[in-house]
Design a protein around this motif. Structure first.
Motif, PDB file in Angstrom:
ATOM      1  N   GLU A  65      44.668  23.876  32.476  1.00 38.53           N
ATOM      2  CA  GLU A  65      44.622  22.538  31.874  1.00 38.53           C
ATOM      3  C   GLU A  65      43.481  21.676  32.427  1.00 38.53           C
ATOM      4  O   GLU A  65      43.142  20.656  31.833  1.00 38.53           O
ATOM      5  CB  GLU A  65      45.954  21.826  32.040  1.00 38.53           C
ATOM      6  CG  GLU A  65      46.354  21.603  33.470  1.00 38.53           C
ATOM      7  CD  GLU A  65      47.697  20.913  33.576  1.00 38.53           C
ATOM      8  OE1 GLU A  65      48.158  20.332  32.577  1.00 38.53           O
ATOM      9  OE2 GLU A  65      48.291  20.966  34.659  1.00 38.53           O
ATOM     10  N   CYS A  66      42.880  22.096  33.547  1.00 42.93           N
ATOM     11  CA  CYS A  66      41.702  21.370  34.045  1.00 42.93           C
ATOM     12  C   CYS A  66      40.552  21.436  33.038  1.00 42.93           C
ATOM     13  O   CYS A  66      39.724  20.522  32.966  1.00 42.93           O
ATOM     14  CB  CYS A  66      41.265  21.949  35.390  1.00 42.93           C
ATOM     15  SG  CYS A  66      41.272  23.747  35.477  1.00 42.93           S
ATOM     16  N   CYS A  67      40.476  22.526  32.270  1.00 47.71           N
ATOM     17  CA  CYS A  67      39.326  22.788  31.402  1.00 47.71           C
ATOM     18  C   CYS A  67      39.666  22.959  29.916  1.00 47.71           C
ATOM     19  O   CYS A  67      38.768  22.908  29.078  1.00 47.71           O
ATOM     20  CB  CYS A  67      38.630  24.069  31.851  1.00 47.71           C
ATOM     21  SG  CYS A  67      37.899  23.975  33.492  1.00 47.71           S
ATOM     22  N   TYR A  68      40.943  23.186  29.600  1.00 46.29           N
ATOM     23  CA  TYR A  68      41.251  23.632  28.244  1.00 46.29           C
ATOM     24  C   TYR A  68      41.543  22.445  27.318  1.00 46.29           C
ATOM     25  O   TYR A  68      42.679  22.196  26.929  1.00 46.29           O
ATOM     26  CB  TYR A  68      42.418  24.617  28.272  1.00 46.29           C
ATOM     27  CG  TYR A  68      42.561  25.430  27.008  1.00 46.29           C
ATOM     28  CD1 TYR A  68      41.584  25.400  26.004  1.00 46.29           C
ATOM     29  CD2 TYR A  68      43.646  26.247  26.800  1.00 46.29           C
ATOM     30  CE1 TYR A  68      41.708  26.138  24.857  1.00 46.29           C
ATOM     31  CE2 TYR A  68      43.786  27.000  25.651  1.00 46.29           C
ATOM     32  CZ  TYR A  68      42.812  26.933  24.690  1.00 46.29           C
ATOM     33  OH  TYR A  68      42.944  27.669  23.530  1.00 46.29           O
ATOM     34  N   GLY A  86      44.192  29.591  40.060  1.00 44.42           N
ATOM     35  CA  GLY A  86      42.790  29.585  39.649  1.00 44.42           C
ATOM     36  C   GLY A  86      42.603  29.487  38.158  1.00 44.42           C
ATOM     37  O   GLY A  86      43.532  29.703  37.381  1.00 44.42           O
ATOM     38  N   CYS A  87      41.386  29.122  37.771  1.00 43.97           N
ATOM     39  CA  CYS A  87      41.029  28.901  36.376  1.00 43.97           C
ATOM     40  C   CYS A  87      39.752  29.678  36.091  1.00 43.97           C
ATOM     41  O   CYS A  87      38.756  29.541  36.810  1.00 43.97           O
ATOM     42  CB  CYS A  87      40.812  27.408  36.140  1.00 43.97           C
ATOM     43  SG  CYS A  87      40.005  27.013  34.585  1.00 43.97           S
ATOM     44  N   SER A  88      39.771  30.485  35.047  1.00 41.13           N
ATOM     45  CA  SER A  88      38.604  31.323  34.729  1.00 41.13           C
ATOM     46  C   SER A  88      37.389  30.486  34.342  1.00 41.13           C
ATOM     47  O   SER A  88      36.249  30.912  34.509  1.00 41.13           O
ATOM     48  CB  SER A  88      38.956  32.300  33.601  1.00 41.13           C
ATOM     49  OG  SER A  88      39.473  31.606  32.487  1.00 41.13           O
ATOM     50  N   CYS A  89      37.637  29.267  33.841  1.00 42.45           N
ATOM     51  CA  CYS A  89      36.525  28.405  33.423  1.00 42.45           C
ATOM     52  C   CYS A  89      35.911  27.672  34.621  1.00 42.45           C
ATOM     53  O   CYS A  89      34.712  27.390  34.631  1.00 42.45           O
ATOM     54  CB  CYS A  89      37.027  27.419  32.367  1.00 42.45           C
ATOM     55  SG  CYS A  89      35.728  26.548  31.495  1.00 42.45           S
ATOM     56  N   CYS A  90      36.720  27.399  35.650  1.00 41.66           N
ATOM     57  CA  CYS A  90      36.218  26.750  36.875  1.00 41.66           C
ATOM     58  C   CYS A  90      35.568  27.764  37.815  1.00 41.66           C
ATOM     59  O   CYS A  90      34.591  27.438  38.493  1.00 41.66           O
ATOM     60  CB  CYS A  90      37.362  26.095  37.648  1.00 41.66           C
ATOM     61  SG  CYS A  90      38.058  24.639  36.902  1.00 41.66           S
ATOM     62  N   ASP A  91      36.151  28.952  37.896  1.00 42.11           N
ATOM     63  CA  ASP A  91      35.758  29.933  38.904  1.00 42.11           C
ATOM     64  C   ASP A  91      34.713  30.875  38.309  1.00 42.11           C
ATOM     65  O   ASP A  91      35.023  31.709  37.459  1.00 42.11           O
ATOM     66  CB  ASP A  91      36.998  30.719  39.354  1.00 42.11           C
ATOM     67  CG  ASP A  91      36.694  31.678  40.493  1.00 42.11           C
ATOM     68  OD1 ASP A  91      35.507  32.012  40.708  1.00 42.11           O
ATOM     69  OD2 ASP A  91      37.651  32.101  41.161  1.00 42.11           O
TER      70      ASP A  91
END
Ligand SMILES: [Zn+2]
Length: 262
Positions: free
Chosen positions: A173-176, A235-240
């Motif tokens: 939810e940080c990026c989506y 973790g987040c695939s879009c952040c990492d």
């Protein structure tokens, strides 16, 4: 090579699984380097090499000289359909279209590919059966994990209470960010859910924009199903940037969740 690896031993056998990251392969930009997807525009022979590299490393996590290094994967189509590996396969084999695989065979590893979608594993500890699931937005909205569990019940007699579930890195939810149409659909799904009081768990709003939490939707689905135990990787695939991210990069590779029965 692997961002996460785990094995679970049970009286019925066990399961070994590992989530790859983007390192340790041979592909060039923008697929550098361990791209496992053929469909993204990468060179076929490089993807084949990457699959061999990753598969050998995966089998090496739980060495056994008796087992052939075979692997089944799918042409993923954002459906809620699955394919059962019921007979022996040789080598690395595409079993056609679908978004989850299941098996009770010990001689074949399974692979699902992602780049922001959720890679999900369901392991039936009692019957030693396994399903790997590609759960993107369409899959989660269509309750693909429920479909996979129903297939496991029909094939292997799996009950949710005996299932261990694992959810690997996906976009969070940080990026989506999602548009208003999706947001209102999710709000309706939240109202229909037995275990979620309101849409705020599935959707958050920041500066007038809606962000979707697919992991919360999966967690709610597991609760509704009565899944015995679940584990969510952080973790987040879009952040990492150690993972491929479709949202962050557009044209990019795919990482994958490998699983096999012991
Ligand atoms: Zn993020």
């Amino acid at each position: 090579m692997f961002a996460f690896e785990k094995s679970i031993k049970t009286s019925a056998g066990g399961v070994s699984f590992a989530l790859s990251n983007r390192f340790g392969g041979v592909s060039k930009k923008p697929f550098e380097s361990l791209n496992l997807g053929f469909h993204v525009g990468d060179e076929k022979h490089l993807v084949e090499q990457n699959l061999q590299i990753a598969l050998s490393a995966f089998y090496a996590l739980q060495p056994s000289s008796k087992i052939a290094k075979s692997l089944a994967y799918l042409t993923q189509i954002h459906s809620t359909q699955g394919v059962c590996v019921s007979s022996a396969i040789s080598g690395i084999v595409n079993l056609g279209e679908g978004d989850f695989l299941l098996t009770n065979r010990k001689d074949c590893a399974l692979l699902v590919l992602v780049a922001d979608c959720n890679p999900v594993l369901l392991y039936d500890k009692r019957n030693n059966a396994l399903s790997l699931i590609h759960a993107g937005r369409a899959g989660v909205f269509g309750k693909i994990c429920t479909h996979a569990l129903e297939s496991m019940y029909q094939r292997f007699g799996t009950h949710a209470r005996d299932v261990y579930a694992f959810v690997g890195v996906g976009i969070r939810e940080c990026c989506y960010e999602v548009g208003s149409e999706i947001a209102s659909h999710v709000a309706q799904m939240a109202r229909d859910s037995k275990y979620t009081q309101n849409a705020r768990v599935f959707l958050t709003t920041r500066e007038g924009k809606a962000y979707l939490n697919l992991q919360a939707m999966l967690e709610s689905e597991f609760h509704e199903l009565g899944v015995g135990e679940s584990e969510f990787m952080q973790g987040c695939s879009c952040c990492d940037k150690s993972f491929f991210s479709y949202r962050r990069e557009g044209t990019t590779g795919r990482f994958g969740l490998f699983g096999r029965l012991l």
